[in-house]
Design a protein around this motif. Structure first.
Motif, PDB file in Angstrom:
ATOM      1  N   VAL A 197      -1.856  -0.907  -4.361  1.00  0.00           N
ATOM      2  CA  VAL A 197      -1.506  -0.479  -5.714  1.00  0.00           C
ATOM      3  C   VAL A 197      -2.310  -1.257  -6.757  1.00  0.00           C
ATOM      4  N   LEU A 198      -2.467  -2.553  -6.555  1.00  0.00           N
ATOM      5  CA  LEU A 198      -3.200  -3.352  -7.540  1.00  0.00           C
ATOM      6  C   LEU A 198      -4.642  -2.883  -7.672  1.00  0.00           C
ATOM      7  N   THR A 199      -5.301  -2.617  -6.545  1.00  0.00           N
ATOM      8  CA  THR A 199      -6.690  -2.175  -6.594  1.00  0.00           C
ATOM      9  C   THR A 199      -6.825  -0.861  -7.328  1.00  0.00           C
ATOM     10  N   GLN A 200      -5.938   0.082  -7.036  1.00  0.00           N
ATOM     11  CA  GLN A 200      -6.005   1.386  -7.701  1.00  0.00           C
ATOM     12  C   GLN A 200      -5.705   1.261  -9.196  1.00  0.00           C
ATOM     13  N   ALA A 201      -4.768   0.376  -9.545  1.00  0.00           N
ATOM     14  CA  ALA A 201      -4.455   0.158 -10.956  1.00  0.00           C
ATOM     15  C   ALA A 201      -5.649  -0.484 -11.671  1.00  0.00           C
ATOM     16  N   PHE A 202      -6.283  -1.450 -11.018  1.00  0.00           N
ATOM     17  CA  PHE A 202      -7.449  -2.111 -11.605  1.00  0.00           C
ATOM     18  C   PHE A 202      -8.563  -1.104 -11.872  1.00  0.00           C
ATOM     19  N   LEU A 203      -8.830  -0.234 -10.903  1.00  0.00           N
ATOM     20  CA  LEU A 203      -9.881   0.760 -11.059  1.00  0.00           C
ATOM     21  C   LEU A 203      -9.541   1.737 -12.183  1.00  0.00           C
ATOM     22  N   ALA A 204      -8.277   2.154 -12.245  1.00  0.00           N
ATOM     23  CA  ALA A 204      -7.862   3.079 -13.306  1.00  0.00           C
ATOM     24  C   ALA A 204      -8.008   2.423 -14.676  1.00  0.00           C
ATOM     25  N   GLY A 205      -7.582   1.179 -14.793  1.00  0.00           N
ATOM     26  CA  GLY A 205      -7.696   0.474 -16.064  1.00  0.00           C
ATOM     27  C   GLY A 205      -9.133   0.293 -16.495  1.00  0.00           C
ATOM     28  N   ALA A 206     -10.001  -0.068 -15.532  1.00  0.00           N
ATOM     29  CA  ALA A 206     -11.413  -0.288 -15.842  1.00  0.00           C
ATOM     30  C   ALA A 206     -12.111   1.009 -16.218  1.00  0.00           C
ATOM     31  N   LYS A 207     -11.624   2.138 -15.708  1.00  0.00           N
ATOM     32  CA  LYS A 207     -12.248   3.434 -16.005  1.00  0.00           C
ATOM     33  C   LYS A 207     -11.825   4.005 -17.349  1.00  0.00           C
TER      34      LYS A 207
ATOM     35  N   ALA B 286       1.295  -0.665 -14.656  1.00  0.00           N
ATOM     36  CA  ALA B 286       0.956   0.269 -13.584  1.00  0.00           C
ATOM     37  C   ALA B 286       1.579  -0.130 -12.255  1.00  0.00           C
ATOM     38  N   VAL B 287       1.522  -1.415 -11.911  1.00  0.00           N
ATOM     39  CA  VAL B 287       2.090  -1.872 -10.639  1.00  0.00           C
ATOM     40  C   VAL B 287       3.595  -1.680 -10.628  1.00  0.00           C
ATOM     41  N   LYS B 288       4.252  -2.062 -11.708  1.00  0.00           N
ATOM     42  CA  LYS B 288       5.703  -1.924 -11.769  1.00  0.00           C
ATOM     43  C   LYS B 288       6.121  -0.454 -11.746  1.00  0.00           C
ATOM     44  N   ASP B 289       5.317   0.412 -12.342  1.00  0.00           N
ATOM     45  CA  ASP B 289       5.659   1.828 -12.354  1.00  0.00           C
ATOM     46  C   ASP B 289       5.649   2.409 -10.948  1.00  0.00           C
ATOM     47  N   LYS B 290       4.701   2.000 -10.125  1.00  0.00           N
ATOM     48  CA  LYS B 290       4.607   2.523  -8.754  1.00  0.00           C
ATOM     49  C   LYS B 290       5.594   1.865  -7.802  1.00  0.00           C
ATOM     50  N   LEU B 291       5.865   0.575  -8.000  1.00  0.00           N
ATOM     51  CA  LEU B 291       6.627  -0.175  -6.997  1.00  0.00           C
ATOM     52  C   LEU B 291       8.007  -0.614  -7.459  1.00  0.00           C
ATOM     53  N   GLY B 292       8.270  -0.586  -8.757  1.00  0.00           N
ATOM     54  CA  GLY B 292       9.569  -1.015  -9.244  1.00  0.00           C
ATOM     55  C   GLY B 292       9.521  -2.392  -9.868  1.00  0.00           C
TER      56      GLY B 292
ATOM     57  N   GLU C 204       0.851  -1.173   0.000  1.00  0.00           N
ATOM     58  CA  GLU C 204       0.000   0.000   0.000  1.00  0.00           C
ATOM     59  C   GLU C 204       0.891   1.227   0.000  1.00  0.00           C
ATOM     60  N   ILE C 205       0.498   2.245  -0.753  1.00  0.00           N
ATOM     61  CA  ILE C 205       1.268   3.481  -0.781  1.00  0.00           C
ATOM     62  C   ILE C 205       0.320   4.665  -0.654  1.00  0.00           C
ATOM     63  N   ASP C 206       0.891   5.830  -0.418  1.00  0.00           N
ATOM     64  CA  ASP C 206       0.114   7.055  -0.312  1.00  0.00           C
ATOM     65  C   ASP C 206      -0.116   7.605  -1.716  1.00  0.00           C
ATOM     66  N   PHE C 207      -1.365   7.634  -2.147  1.00  0.00           N
ATOM     67  CA  PHE C 207      -1.711   8.143  -3.460  1.00  0.00           C
ATOM     68  C   PHE C 207      -1.994   9.645  -3.436  1.00  0.00           C
TER      69      PHE C 207
END
Length: 220
Positions: A89-99, A121-127, A78-81
């Motif tokens: 991160v996965l949940t936020q990426a999933f929502l962004a992709g679906a939108k 998206a996950v790799k971009d945020k976390l490496g 989890e990170i500060d968005f």
């Protein structure tokens, strides 16, 4: 869905849960998002799971999109968005992709495209050490429409810091058509489809850029 106490560490085995949904065939499609840590090696194994229904007619035709935030033995993060909003991160990426950030030009989010978007998206945020585990539920080359949403393009903001003169070249890794950027013009924003890009600086060095989220600031 943990079942933990101060002295025990019990979990809900996720893959058997997913399979129990599929085997009942209540739905033609099942989309399951597991944004859970998997830092214990046996976390994702098929443990004691008494709910094993018989396969309902048509269950072999049920399509399942299944996504874990990390591979077995790796933690989810989890990170500060922004604004103190801590989220997986996965949940936020999933929502962004679906939108719409994983949508094509026709406004369709296909399973294969969403899978590719989640990786980016996950790799971009976390490496690069962090990698989700995703089954898009289709055979290679088989289109499966998951959602419909107007296509949204990630915005890449080029902010000159070290280089404030000269030209930079921005291009997608899989494409040869470059975009020339005059760094003397100051801060600039460009919108591009999600994916992996390369920014070549005036001195010839290359900077990897992943376009996935709504906006990404790249200092050069």
């Amino acid at each position: 869905m943990p079942r933990t106490t101060s002295t025990t560490w019990n979990v809900v085995p996720m893959i058997p849960l997913r399979e129990s949904l599929r085997l009942r065939a209540y739905f033609n499609e099942v989309v399951v998002l597991f944004d859970a840590c998997r830092d214990v090696l046996n976390y994702a194994t098929d443990g004691v799971w008494l709910d094993k229904p018989n396969a309902a007619p048509g269950s072999n035709k049920v399509r399942v999109f299944s996504s874990f935030a990390s591979k077995t033995g790796k933690k989810a993060m989890e990170i500060d968005f922004g604004g103190g909003k801590w989220a997986g991160v996965l949940t936020q990426a999933f929502l962004a992709g679906a939108k719409g950030y994983a949508a094509d030009e026709h406004g369709v989010v296909y399973a294969t495209n969403l899978r590719a978007y989640l990786f980016a998206a996950v790799k971009d945020k976390l490496g690069s050490d962090f990698e989700p585990e995703i089954d898009d539920g289709v055979d290679p080359g088989t289109p499966w429409e998951l959602f419909r949403a107007p296509q949204r393009l990630p915005r890449i903001v080029i902010r000159p810091v070290r280089f404030n003169t000269g030209k930079a070249v921005f291009r997608k890794r899989s494409a040869a058509t470059p975009l020339e950027i005059d760094l003397a013009a100051g801060v600039q924003g460009i919108e591009v489809p999600y994916g992996y890009y390369v920014l070549t600086l005036p001195d010839g060095t290359e900077k990897d850029v992943t376009a996935a989220w709504e906006e990404k600031v790249v200092e050069v």
